[in-house]
Design an enzyme around this catalytic site. Structure first.
Site, short mmCIF file in Angstrom:
data_model
loop_
_atom_site.label_atom_id
_atom_site.label_comp_id
_atom_site.label_asym_id
_atom_site.label_seq_id
_atom_site.Cartn_x
_atom_site.Cartn_y
_atom_site.Cartn_z
N ASP A 120 -12.04 -58.81 -25.09
CA ASP A 120 -11.11 -57.84 -25.59
C ASP A 120 -9.85 -58.67 -26.14
O ASP A 120 -8.93 -58.07 -26.78
CB ASP A 120 -10.67 -56.69 -24.83
CG ASP A 120 -9.94 -55.49 -25.22
OD1 ASP A 120 -10.35 -54.99 -26.17
OD2 ASP A 120 -8.68 -55.49 -24.69
N MET A 133 -6.01 -49.25 -26.29
CA MET A 133 -5.64 -49.03 -27.58
C MET A 133 -5.51 -50.48 -28.50
O MET A 133 -5.24 -50.51 -29.24
CB MET A 133 -4.14 -48.59 -27.56
CG MET A 133 -4.15 -47.24 -26.96
SD MET A 133 -5.20 -45.75 -27.94
CE MET A 133 -4.05 -45.90 -29.59
N ARG A 134 -5.89 -51.55 -27.63
CA ARG A 134 -5.84 -52.86 -28.55
C ARG A 134 -6.84 -52.91 -29.65
O ARG A 134 -6.24 -53.53 -30.82
CB ARG A 134 -6.29 -53.95 -27.40
CG ARG A 134 -5.94 -55.35 -27.95
CD ARG A 134 -6.36 -56.22 -27.18
NE ARG A 134 -5.09 -56.76 -26.41
CZ ARG A 134 -5.26 -56.53 -25.08
NH1 ARG A 134 -6.50 -56.23 -24.32
NH2 ARG A 134 -4.23 -56.70 -24.19
N ALA A 135 -7.75 -52.40 -29.50
CA ALA A 135 -8.80 -52.08 -30.72
C ALA A 135 -8.12 -51.61 -32.11
O ALA A 135 -8.22 -51.93 -33.02
CB ALA A 135 -10.09 -51.50 -30.29
N VAL A 147 -5.39 -54.01 -33.17
CA VAL A 147 -6.04 -54.88 -34.06
C VAL A 147 -6.59 -54.76 -35.47
O VAL A 147 -6.54 -55.19 -36.46
CB VAL A 147 -6.94 -55.61 -33.26
CG1 VAL A 147 -7.87 -56.77 -34.00
CG2 VAL A 147 -6.43 -56.29 -31.88
#
Length: 679
Positions: free
Chosen positions: A193, A274-276, A279
């Site tokens: 991730d 929420m990183r996706a 990104v």
């Protein structure tokens, strides 16, 4: 200095090149993880990228590449005066798999810190990579704590080095690129991730493309300089495009419609956190800038999803990577198109058509890597014959493979004693990380200081050394290295009975589910695994010892059953495999897991042969556990007897579950024969 292979001369691999170029435009995208088989230009493309990156201005003499206009205020080589500096090419720094922590983050001179009170710091690879590219080949083989360190530095833009209360911080902003061959093992989902984008690469099966790859490589090997000169114009064009995209990036507008598509896509594919979303937003914005637009379109969101989401959907090592493109298109359509492109769009082709630099040569159309399609539903298998009396199936012929039952959390099986193998999470071992258990004189460079032992060694000599002030007079002979105890990874070798006595559908499904659960446990504990099966007349090494746990799961899923039970052949094959592995990696201790009902049939005196084979493992001191698969109201206890001959422990399928008794931990019996009580 050797001439690097030109980036624009790489044949095909459009997704790989695009992902690298997007990160060159905006390092905030978060780096690239390149997954693929060997020989697919992964390393070539990464090393070639450095020639396309614009030069960087640095403070003269600064080992940390501070920018002259805005130097790092806490730079260990500072403070720096603002002013003109010098220009140099951007660096591509390679992190070798066997690198130590000090080589990665740098090292402090503990002796000078204690005796003189100064911070003498030797920079590591993170400092060298500042404002450049950090390339990690075979990142999946890197020790977990090193991966944690470099990913934390990539996320924070700085590196911290602490030794016994002495700390140094320096800037570490770099483009992180990792390559890996999935056949050699997977990264943990938490680490996957942390990479912004991922790309799956594979060699083309088109003869014309393969011919062109060979033709260009041979031409490069014959005369690298002349070959590079042929591609100079294309290289200059891409370099100028990177500069233009960087300048345009702050003006790109990410509209509400595109943002809604991004959020809906991440929700539809059930990615964690929420990183996706972040990104994807950065990637879509960069794609627009790369295409020369100031507005993000739906096609940018789609391409961003294909690069940013596949590796974030893996929940365990047995999940196939990839993205359902039909589902992606349905989600984008449901939540509306992106903002309309302006009529004077300078690049109507967008990232799908004009996103890559042009290539000449007779290559024809090039298709990017295709995500693995979901396997078609298998027809229901015919019912297998039920077991007859005494545990024998009605028929002894080969029967088709059955599906594994759902995996579960298993008890921890560990090897007794204290090892010195590769860092992991299974058995006790002397490691570089863990709790401090003592001290010793350092062998080579000091890495972990034992402060109390060092002071104790230096204290008796203070008067003889002429100590006059408050400071302690410390010599190199006084320094003591801390010894620490942590956990190691083991070689878990599975020996699975696939004979007719195990062939009942319900039983074999449960057995496969148990082995699958143990494989998942081995993945989480960073073990190597191997798989041996025995049935009929012989035993087969279904999977040589490897770090690729998912490869073992694939072999297990297609395992047929039937025939006699050559138990001795399975144990002898395991003995041969372990003998070879001891020569290859003597520090990694093995754990033998035999999955059987204990029966031995076929050939003259199979029980005696099985007993002799088991005693070979006991004589070698191999830690072992027998998973007893016997079922039915009448049980012969043969698996327990086998465990006794192995000098190990027997556990039933039901007892293997971690939740069968709360907090149960089983230590596997070693060759000493000292059984450990289940606590």
């Amino acid at each position: 200095m050797s001439t690097p292979y030109p980036f624009t001369a790489v044949v095909g691999q459009d997704d790989l090149r695009l992902a690298l170029l997007l990160n060159a435009v905006s390092p905030a995208v978060g780096g690239v993880l390149v997954r693929g088989e060997k020989g697919t230009a992964k390393s070539t493309a990464v090393r070639a990228l450095s020639a396309l990156l614009p030069e960087v201005d640095v403070v003269v003499g600064c080992r940390f590449s501070c920018a002259p206009g805005a130097p790092d205020p806490v730079c260990p080589d500072g403070p720096h005066e603002t002013g003109p500096g010098s220009s140099r090419p951007a660096r591509v720094v390679e992190l070798p798999v066997g690198a130590s922590e000090d080589r990665l983050v740098g090292a402090l001179d503990i002796e000078r810190a204690l005796a003189e009170g100064v911070k003498a710091f030797e920079p590591g690879l993170l400092a060298d990579a500042n404002r450049g590219v950090l390339y990690v080949d075979e990142v999946n083989l890197l020790h977990d704590h090193l991966v944690d360190l470099l990913l934390d530095a990539a996320a924070m833009g700085s590196s911290y080095v602490e030794r016994e209360g002495v700390s140094v911080r320096h800037a570490a902003r770099f483009l992180l690129v990792g390559t890996m061959n999935p056949e050699e093992g997977e990264l943990r989902p938490q680490l996957l991730d942390r990479f912004g984008l991922t790309v799956e690469v594979a060699a083309s099966r088109e003869p014309d493309l393969r011919v062109e790859v060979v033709r260009r490589r041979l031409a490069y090997d014959d005369d690298p300089a002349a070959f590079a000169a042929r591609w100079a114009d294309e290289e200059d064009a891409v370099r100028a495009r990177i500069v233009a995209a960087r300048a345009l990036l702050p003006e790109v507008r990410l509209g509400d419609a595109a943002l809604r598509q991004i959020a809906a896509t991440c929700a539809a594919f059930e990615v964690d956190g929420m990183r996706a979303d972040i990104v994807m937003a950065r990637t879509a914005t960069t794609l627009a800038a790369w295409a020369g637009r100031t507005v993000v379109l739906a096609e940018d969101v789609r391409q961003a999803a294909l690069l940013a989401l596949p590796h974030r959907r893996r929940r365990n090592p047995f999940d196939a990577p990839g993205l359902d493109e039909e589902k992606l298109d349905d989600t984008l359509e449901e939540f509306g198109g992106g903002d309309d492109a302006p009529e004077d769009d300078p690049d109507p082709d967008g990232p799908g058509g004009g996103g890559q630099p042009p290539q000449d040569g007779p290559e024809g159309p090039q298709d990017g890597p295709v995500d693995a399609a979901e396997a078609p539903a298998q027809p229901e298998e015919p019912a297998q014959p039920e077991e007859g009396r005494g545990g024998r199936p009605a028929g002894s012929g080969e029967q088709s493979a059955v599906k594994a039952a759902e995996p579960f959390r298993t008890k921890m099986l560990s090897v007794p004693g204290l090892g010195e193998g590769a860092a992991g999470r299974r058995s006790r071992a002397r490691t570089d990380h863990g709790r401090t258990t003592g001290s010793r004189r350092p062998q080579g460079a000091l890495t972990k200081l034992h402060l109390a032992a060092t002071v104790q060694a230096a204290a008796p000599h203070q008067r003889a050394r002429g100590r006059s002030g408050r400071g302690l007079v410390v010599r190199r002979d006084d320094l003591r290295q801390a010894t620490r105890e942590g956990r190691e990874g083991n070689l878990v070798l599975f020996v699975v009975d696939a004979s007719g006595s195990m062939a009942a559908r319900q039983r074999m499904s449960a057995v496969k589910g148990a082995v699958l659960s143990l494989l998942l446990d081995a993945y989480q504990r960073r073990d190597k695994v191997g798989l041996i099966t025995f049935r009929g007349k012989d035993a087969t090494v279904a999977l040589p010892p490897t770090s690729s746990v998912d490869a073992a799961a694939v072999r297990l899923e297609t395992l047929p059953t039937g025939g006699r039970t050559p138990l001795s052949a399975g144990l002898l094959k395991a003995h041969d495999v372990l003998r070879v592995e001891r020569m290859r990696d003597p520090a990694r201790r093995p754990l033998l897991v035999v999955v059987t009902d204990g029966r031995a049939t076929g050939g003259p005196d199979p029980v005696t042969l099985g007993t002799r084979a088991a005693r070979l493992h006991a004589a070698d001191g191999t830690a072992s556990v027998v998973v007893d698969c016997e079922s039915g109201p009448v049980r012969l206890g043969l698996a327990g007897a086998l465990a006794g001959e192995l000098g190990g422990t027997a556990v039933t399928l039901d007892e293997l579950r971690a939740d069968s008794i709360a907090g149960l931990v089983r230590d596997v019996q070693g060759a000493s024969g000292a059984h450990r009580r289940v606590a």
